[in-house]
Design a protein around this motif. Structure first.
Motif, PDB file in Angstrom:
ATOM      1  N   TYR A 160       1.013  -1.099  -0.021  1.00  0.00           N
ATOM      2  CA  TYR A 160      -0.080  -0.378  -0.145  1.00  0.00           C
ATOM      3  C   TYR A 160       0.985   1.163  -0.206  1.00  0.00           C
ATOM      4  O   TYR A 160       0.439   2.000  -0.686  1.00  0.00           O
ATOM      5  CB  TYR A 160      -0.704  -0.132   1.330  1.00  0.00           C
ATOM      6  CG  TYR A 160      -1.681   1.266   1.515  1.00  0.00           C
ATOM      7  CD1 TYR A 160      -3.100   1.729   0.631  1.00  0.00           C
ATOM      8  CD2 TYR A 160      -1.140   2.142   2.491  1.00  0.00           C
ATOM      9  CE1 TYR A 160      -3.219   3.043   0.934  1.00  0.00           C
ATOM     10  CE2 TYR A 160      -1.475   3.456   2.869  1.00  0.00           C
ATOM     11  CZ  TYR A 160      -2.739   3.786   1.740  1.00  0.00           C
ATOM     12  OH  TYR A 160      -3.353   4.772   2.099  1.00  0.00           O
ATOM     13  N   ASP A 199       2.496   1.354  -3.139  1.00  0.00           N
ATOM     14  CA  ASP A 199       1.421   2.285  -4.715  1.00  0.00           C
ATOM     15  C   ASP A 199       1.435   4.247  -4.392  1.00  0.00           C
ATOM     16  O   ASP A 199       1.323   4.656  -4.838  1.00  0.00           O
ATOM     17  CB  ASP A 199      -0.237   1.579  -4.319  1.00  0.00           C
ATOM     18  CG  ASP A 199       0.843   0.106  -4.589  1.00  0.00           C
ATOM     19  OD1 ASP A 199       1.779  -0.014  -5.463  1.00  0.00           O
ATOM     20  OD2 ASP A 199      -0.410  -0.429  -4.302  1.00  0.00           O
ATOM     21  N   PHE A 200       1.841   4.567  -2.847  1.00  0.00           N
ATOM     22  CA  PHE A 200       0.830   5.498  -1.971  1.00  0.00           C
ATOM     23  C   PHE A 200       1.614   6.881  -2.970  1.00  0.00           C
ATOM     24  O   PHE A 200       1.602   7.756  -3.283  1.00  0.00           O
ATOM     25  CB  PHE A 200       0.390   5.703  -0.989  1.00  0.00           C
ATOM     26  CG  PHE A 200      -0.124   6.807  -0.309  1.00  0.00           C
ATOM     27  CD1 PHE A 200      -1.002   7.231  -0.016  1.00  0.00           C
ATOM     28  CD2 PHE A 200       1.032   7.974   0.219  1.00  0.00           C
ATOM     29  CE1 PHE A 200      -1.525   8.742  -0.181  1.00  0.00           C
ATOM     30  CE2 PHE A 200       0.422   9.231   0.522  1.00  0.00           C
ATOM     31  CZ  PHE A 200      -0.961   9.547   0.979  1.00  0.00           C
ATOM     32  N   TYR A 201       2.926   6.184  -2.094  1.00  0.00           N
ATOM     33  CA  TYR A 201       3.834   7.294  -2.675  1.00  0.00           C
ATOM     34  C   TYR A 201       4.533   7.367  -4.084  1.00  0.00           C
ATOM     35  O   TYR A 201       5.593   8.256  -4.283  1.00  0.00           O
ATOM     36  CB  TYR A 201       5.530   6.739  -1.964  1.00  0.00           C
ATOM     37  CG  TYR A 201       4.898   6.797  -0.342  1.00  0.00           C
ATOM     38  CD1 TYR A 201       5.191   7.969   0.258  1.00  0.00           C
ATOM     39  CD2 TYR A 201       5.819   5.890   0.436  1.00  0.00           C
ATOM     40  CE1 TYR A 201       3.892   8.443   1.740  1.00  0.00           C
ATOM     41  CE2 TYR A 201       5.453   6.102   2.425  1.00  0.00           C
ATOM     42  CZ  TYR A 201       4.628   7.347   2.236  1.00  0.00           C
ATOM     43  OH  TYR A 201       4.307   7.643   3.752  1.00  0.00           O
ATOM     44  N   THR A 214       2.325   7.787  -5.761  1.00  0.00           N
ATOM     45  CA  THR A 214       1.119   8.195  -6.541  1.00  0.00           C
ATOM     46  C   THR A 214       1.694   9.386  -6.207  1.00  0.00           C
ATOM     47  O   THR A 214       1.335  10.464  -6.824  1.00  0.00           O
ATOM     48  CB  THR A 214       0.251   7.922  -5.963  1.00  0.00           C
ATOM     49  OG1 THR A 214      -0.721   6.929  -6.684  1.00  0.00           O
ATOM     50  CG2 THR A 214      -1.096   8.871  -6.567  1.00  0.00           C
ATOM     51  N   ARG A 251      -2.084   4.114  -7.182  1.00  0.00           N
ATOM     52  CA  ARG A 251      -3.063   4.356  -6.290  1.00  0.00           C
ATOM     53  C   ARG A 251      -4.340   5.761  -7.298  1.00  0.00           C
ATOM     54  O   ARG A 251      -5.181   5.273  -7.171  1.00  0.00           O
ATOM     55  CB  ARG A 251      -3.812   5.550  -5.617  1.00  0.00           C
ATOM     56  CG  ARG A 251      -3.946   5.256  -3.989  1.00  0.00           C
ATOM     57  CD  ARG A 251      -3.698   5.746  -2.746  1.00  0.00           C
ATOM     58  NE  ARG A 251      -4.746   5.447  -1.721  1.00  0.00           N
ATOM     59  CZ  ARG A 251      -5.818   6.569  -1.445  1.00  0.00           C
ATOM     60  NH1 ARG A 251      -5.255   7.903  -1.119  1.00  0.00           N
ATOM     61  NH2 ARG A 251      -6.842   6.634  -0.692  1.00  0.00           N
ATOM     62  N   THR A 292       0.495  12.274   3.799  1.00  0.00           N
ATOM     63  CA  THR A 292       1.376  11.710   4.543  1.00  0.00           C
ATOM     64  C   THR A 292       2.398  12.879   6.171  1.00  0.00           C
ATOM     65  O   THR A 292       2.660  12.554   7.161  1.00  0.00           O
ATOM     66  CB  THR A 292       3.349  11.520   3.864  1.00  0.00           C
ATOM     67  OG1 THR A 292       2.482  10.250   2.557  1.00  0.00           O
ATOM     68  CG2 THR A 292       3.998  10.726   4.161  1.00  0.00           C
TER      69      THR A 292
END
Length: 269
Positions: A135, A138-140, A142, A181, A203
């Motif tokens: 997760y 994928d988030f970072y 994005t 994401r 974040t």
């Protein structure tokens, strides 16, 4: 406005119909709304919420608290959170959703009224960091893609968006299985909202919210009144009065520590 309906845009959000104002002796209090898109129950079935929907409701109500409690004589300042702090109230409020003391209050069997069992809470806690590394990757990716688009110096005509994304992922050496994401073509946060080049702020707000919650847990009482009063005054009420970090330090007594976030992600003891 919690449930999905025809013609309603997707997602979840908090809106302020009216902000706080005071002119002379007349005080006007805020009006705040929460909108979500929770699934509707089948005919004759109860409207129950998934864990994701519970998290969303607590998140948006955190924004609502900031809207409810903002106070001040200057409308341009009152309730004015900077972008990289605006998610602090919402993400902090999520913490209470998963505290056993709170879960036993709302997570009840709809037939019997019995609160959720300790065994089920333990299973829930154990699963919190399942696939967390995937997760976060994928988030970072994005968040960095957001910055990548906003550092393009010249207009790009006839751009192959998919190729741009592949080159970006390769340059940063992301794993081949990285799934952004939000793909560029539906990345609403950076192209059609108030988050351009600022998706990273979730974040930074996570650093703030985990450190802020540690202020409560550190007292041994997640509802500690004195900590709550400081939070209400310096963050919810006086946001915008001074530099964001100055306001945070008035609440916390120190600059935020990243360790609570690392523990939350399962990356530190």
């Amino acid at each position: 406005d919690c449930f999905v309906r025809k013609g309603k845009r997707g997602g979840a959000w908090c809106s302020r119909l009216r902000g706080y104002s005071c002119a002379g002796e007349r005080e006007v209090l805020p009006l705040v709304t929460i909108s979500c898109n929770f699934s509707r129950a089948a005919e004759g079935r109860p409207k129950l919420l998934s864990t994701s929907e519970v998290k969303t409701l607590f998140h948006e109500f955190g924004h609502a608290l900031a809207g409810f409690l903002s106070r001040g004589p200057y409308p341009q300042v009152t309730g004015s959170f900077p972008r990289d702090m605006v998610e602090l109230p919402s993400q902090l409020n999520e913490h209470w959703a998963w505290e056993p003391e709170v879960m036993k209050h709302y997570a009840r069997d709809y037939k019997t009224g019995r609160p959720i069992s300790d065994a089920l809470i333990a299973k829930f806690k154990e699963s919190e960091n399942f696939l967390k590394g995937l997760y976060l990757t994928d988030f970072y990716a994005t968040a960095l893609l957001d910055l990548e688009w906003h550092t393009v110096l010249r207009p790009v005509e006839g751009c192959d968006v998919a190729a741009f994304e592949r080159a970006f992922l390769k340059r940063y050496d992301f794993p081949e299985h990285t799934a952004l994401r939000f793909r560029t073509t539906y990345y609403n946060h950076i192209f059609a909202s108030s988050y351009p080049a600022q998706y990273y702020s979730y974040t930074w707000s996570a650093v703030l919210d985990t450190d802020a919650f540690a202020a409560f847990t550190g007292t041994g009482d997640i509802f500690d009144p004195e900590t709550a009063r400081r939070y209400r005054r310096h963050i919810l009420t006086e946001a915008g009065y001074d530099e964001p970090m100055a306001q945070y330090v008035r609440f916390r007594g120190a600059v935020p520590d990243v360790k609570p976030l690392m523990r939350r992600y399962g990356l530190a003891e």
